[in-house]
Design a protein around this motif. Structure first.
Motif, PDB file in Angstrom:
ATOM      1  N   THR A 255       0.816  -1.219   0.000  1.00  0.00           N
ATOM      2  CA  THR A 255       0.000   0.000   0.000  1.00  0.00           C
ATOM      3  C   THR A 255       0.849   1.267   0.000  1.00  0.00           C
ATOM      4  OG1 THR A 255      -0.103   0.137   2.433  1.00  0.00           O
ATOM      5  CG2 THR A 255      -1.735  -1.252   1.333  1.00  0.00           C
ATOM      6  N   GLN A 256       2.154   1.142  -0.161  1.00  0.00           N
ATOM      7  CA  GLN A 256       3.040   2.304  -0.050  1.00  0.00           C
ATOM      8  C   GLN A 256       2.802   3.336  -1.150  1.00  0.00           C
ATOM      9  OE1 GLN A 256       7.300   1.828  -1.262  1.00  0.00           O
ATOM     10  NE2 GLN A 256       6.724  -0.304  -1.653  1.00  0.00           N
ATOM     11  N   LEU A 257       3.310   4.537  -0.942  1.00  0.00           N
ATOM     12  CA  LEU A 257       3.217   5.589  -1.948  1.00  0.00           C
ATOM     13  C   LEU A 257       3.896   5.125  -3.231  1.00  0.00           C
ATOM     14  CD1 LEU A 257       3.977   8.850   0.084  1.00  0.00           C
ATOM     15  CD2 LEU A 257       1.824   7.610  -0.176  1.00  0.00           C
ATOM     16  N   PRO A 258       3.339   5.456  -4.406  1.00  0.00           N
ATOM     17  CA  PRO A 258       3.913   5.004  -5.680  1.00  0.00           C
ATOM     18  C   PRO A 258       5.175   5.778  -6.044  1.00  0.00           C
ATOM     19  CG  PRO A 258       2.062   6.457  -6.093  1.00  0.00           C
ATOM     20  CD  PRO A 258       2.106   6.249  -4.600  1.00  0.00           C
ATOM     21  N   ASP A 259       5.878   5.274  -7.057  1.00  0.00           N
ATOM     22  CA  ASP A 259       7.085   5.954  -7.531  1.00  0.00           C
ATOM     23  C   ASP A 259       6.761   7.350  -8.052  1.00  0.00           C
ATOM     24  OD1 ASP A 259       8.909   3.973  -6.956  1.00  0.00           O
ATOM     25  OD2 ASP A 259       8.834   3.055  -8.940  1.00  0.00           O
ATOM     26  N   GLU A 260       7.577   8.311  -7.620  1.00  0.00           N
ATOM     27  CA  GLU A 260       7.431   9.682  -8.100  1.00  0.00           C
ATOM     28  C   GLU A 260       8.722  10.440  -7.779  1.00  0.00           C
ATOM     29  OE1 GLU A 260       3.580  11.888  -7.922  1.00  0.00           O
ATOM     30  OE2 GLU A 260       4.686  13.189  -6.542  1.00  0.00           O
ATOM     31  N   PRO A 261       9.187  11.293  -8.685  1.00  0.00           N
ATOM     32  CA  PRO A 261      10.406  12.061  -8.415  1.00  0.00           C
ATOM     33  C   PRO A 261      10.176  13.124  -7.351  1.00  0.00           C
ATOM     34  CG  PRO A 261       9.438  12.732 -10.492  1.00  0.00           C
ATOM     35  CD  PRO A 261       8.663  11.531 -10.038  1.00  0.00           C
ATOM     36  N   ILE A 262      11.266  13.532  -6.696  1.00  0.00           N
ATOM     37  CA  ILE A 262      11.226  14.550  -5.646  1.00  0.00           C
ATOM     38  C   ILE A 262      12.181  15.672  -6.017  1.00  0.00           C
ATOM     39  CG2 ILE A 262      11.881  15.062  -3.253  1.00  0.00           C
ATOM     40  CD1 ILE A 262      11.062  12.218  -2.541  1.00  0.00           C
ATOM     41  N   ILE A 263      11.729  16.887  -5.849  1.00  0.00           N
ATOM     42  CA  ILE A 263      12.602  18.060  -5.945  1.00  0.00           C
ATOM     43  C   ILE A 263      12.159  19.057  -4.884  1.00  0.00           C
ATOM     44  CG2 ILE A 263      11.174  19.078  -7.789  1.00  0.00           C
ATOM     45  CD1 ILE A 263      13.793  20.430  -8.800  1.00  0.00           C
ATOM     46  N   ASN A 264      13.112  19.560  -4.096  1.00  0.00           N
ATOM     47  CA  ASN A 264      12.786  20.493  -3.020  1.00  0.00           C
ATOM     48  C   ASN A 264      13.937  21.461  -2.815  1.00  0.00           C
ATOM     49  OD1 ASN A 264      10.221  19.805  -1.138  1.00  0.00           O
ATOM     50  ND2 ASN A 264      11.541  21.306  -0.127  1.00  0.00           N
ATOM     51  N   LEU A 265      13.602  22.710  -2.528  1.00  0.00           N
ATOM     52  CA  LEU A 265      14.600  23.735  -2.241  1.00  0.00           C
ATOM     53  C   LEU A 265      14.313  24.311  -0.863  1.00  0.00           C
ATOM     54  CD1 LEU A 265      17.017  25.410  -3.317  1.00  0.00           C
ATOM     55  CD2 LEU A 265      15.335  27.092  -4.132  1.00  0.00           C
ATOM     56  N   ASP A 266      15.340  24.362  -0.009  1.00  0.00           N
ATOM     57  CA  ASP A 266      15.179  24.855   1.357  1.00  0.00           C
ATOM     58  C   ASP A 266      16.210  25.930   1.670  1.00  0.00           C
ATOM     59  OD1 ASP A 266      13.179  22.900   2.781  1.00  0.00           O
ATOM     60  OD2 ASP A 266      14.516  21.631   1.604  1.00  0.00           O
ATOM     61  N   TYR A 267      15.803  26.865   2.518  1.00  0.00           N
ATOM     62  CA  TYR A 267      16.720  27.882   3.035  1.00  0.00           C
ATOM     63  C   TYR A 267      16.607  27.919   4.555  1.00  0.00           C
ATOM     64  CZ  TYR A 267      18.542  32.370   4.517  1.00  0.00           C
ATOM     65  OH  TYR A 267      19.239  33.354   5.185  1.00  0.00           O
ATOM     66  N   THR A 268      17.751  28.003   5.241  1.00  0.00           N
ATOM     67  CA  THR A 268      17.780  28.078   6.702  1.00  0.00           C
ATOM     68  C   THR A 268      18.756  29.158   7.145  1.00  0.00           C
ATOM     69  OG1 THR A 268      17.555  25.656   6.731  1.00  0.00           O
ATOM     70  CG2 THR A 268      18.004  26.751   8.821  1.00  0.00           C
ATOM     71  N   ARG A 269      18.369  29.927   8.165  1.00  0.00           N
ATOM     72  CA  ARG A 269      19.271  30.909   8.764  1.00  0.00           C
ATOM     73  C   ARG A 269      19.305  30.706  10.279  1.00  0.00           C
ATOM     74  NH1 ARG A 269      18.827  37.350   7.856  1.00  0.00           N
ATOM     75  NH2 ARG A 269      19.814  36.696   5.908  1.00  0.00           N
TER      76      ARG A 269
END
Length: 334
Positions: free
Chosen positions: A168-182
């Motif tokens: 029942t797991q989540l299906p295949d799909e690409p991931i792209i994410n941009l994060d900024y931390t200060r």
């Protein structure tokens, strides 16, 4: 997501004096698991291997770090001083499971099964009283992550319940994410080269298919021979090469204790909200989540070891048990 986790004290601090063109490389291994808190659900396991190099020399030496730093030219808050820039590249894996892993068809209002395999690419500007970190995550979620095989083999080896619901797991799909931390040093007491303490606010934001939201936190740290510059916490629950001021050893034997509190507002979180471009199981994330962490770091020579315990308030309305886990990081600077 946004707990104060991953590798507080896991990455290598620059030496007190950096000669022009000098740099250090650090390898850090981070291991998250809820076995540290005697549970086995929600965010249950994470591991990341990270390579860090810096400061990036002013000279264009054509190295991998040099070419990567050029790609971020013009990014806000990084400035032009390459002697303050650090590069990190990491490979990581995360596993998420529902409360009862013995069910072949878990309740649809519980945490979905999910495996995430990713590469994190980060660049940070580290100064004595402030750090700015940009991070790009590329990866995939789904069966191709290998999470089912990993968890099944581990559970078979240690003789505990084998997870039955990975179909029942989540299906295949690409991931792209941009994060900024200060992270910015706010209050200090004592001499950081001896016994001292500091309070550091941390702010950040992320956008993409993995995590979209904002976070704010505050941590306090006290100890002996605290490293410069200050550190920044991970924006997400899970492993990754988040830059911290202390990237490995401080140059002197050092011990520090820390604790932090914060919260985050979430618009999208992949392991709970499900995939973006295809239908999948999902639960509705809580718009506001609080979190806390505590731990300690020991540094000696080129080696540093950190343990962090973290707990968060319910991340979705029908959550069966609290999200809590421990994180162990070992880093060595060359």
């Amino acid at each position: 997501m946004a707990t104060l986790v991953a590798c507080l004290g896991a990455c290598a601090a620059p030496p007190d004096v950096v000669e022009p063109g000098a740099f250090h490389e650090t390898v850090a291994l981070t291991y998250d698991n809820d076995v540290f808190t005697r549970s086995d659900d929600n965010y249950t396991n994470g591991v990341a291997l990270t390579w860090i190099r810096g400061p990036v020399a002013r000279e264009r030496d054509g190295s991998l770090a040099d070419r990567f730093a050029r790609l971020w030219r013009g990014a806000p808050f990084l400035g032009d001083d390459r002697e303050e820039l650090y590069v990190a590249m990491g490979l990581g894996h995360e596993i998420f499971t529902p409360d009862d892993i013995t069910l072949a068809d878990p309740p649809r209002d519980d945490q979905p099964y999910a495996g995430v395999l990713f590469v994190d690419l980060a660049l940070a500007r580290l100064r004595p009283d402030r750090s700015d970190n940009w991070q790009l995550r590329l990866g995939l979620v789904g069966p191709s992550s290998g999470a089912e095989w990993v968890q099944t083999k581990v559970h078979e080896t240690i003789g505990v319940d084998v997870p039955e619901g990975w179909d029942t797991q989540l299906p295949d799909e690409p991931i792209i994410n941009l994060d900024y931390t200060r992270a910015t040093e706010w209050l200090t007491s004592g001499d950081m080269s001896d016994a001292g303490a500091r309070v550091v606010p941390v702010f950040g934001a992320g956008a993409g298919t993995y995590f979209t939201g904002v976070t704010a936190g505050l941590y306090g740290e006290a100890g002996w021979n605290l490293p410069d510059p200050v550190g920044a916490f991970s924006l997400r629950q899970g492993v990754g090469p988040q830059f911290l001021g202390d990237i490995g050893a401080s140059g002197q034997p050092s011990v520090s204790f820390f604790a932090g509190l914060g919260g985050y507002a979430t618009a999208h979180y992949l392991p709970l909200d499900g995939t973006v471009f295809s239908s999948s199981r999902s639960v509705d994330t809580e718009p506001l989540v609080g979190f806390g962490s505590f731990g300690a770091t020991v540094r000696y020579g080129s080696l540093s070891v950190t343990f962090v315990g973290s707990v968060a308030t319910d991340q979705f309305a029908t959550q069966r048990s609290a999200t809590k886990f421990g994180s162990l990081t070992v880093a060595y600077r060359f």
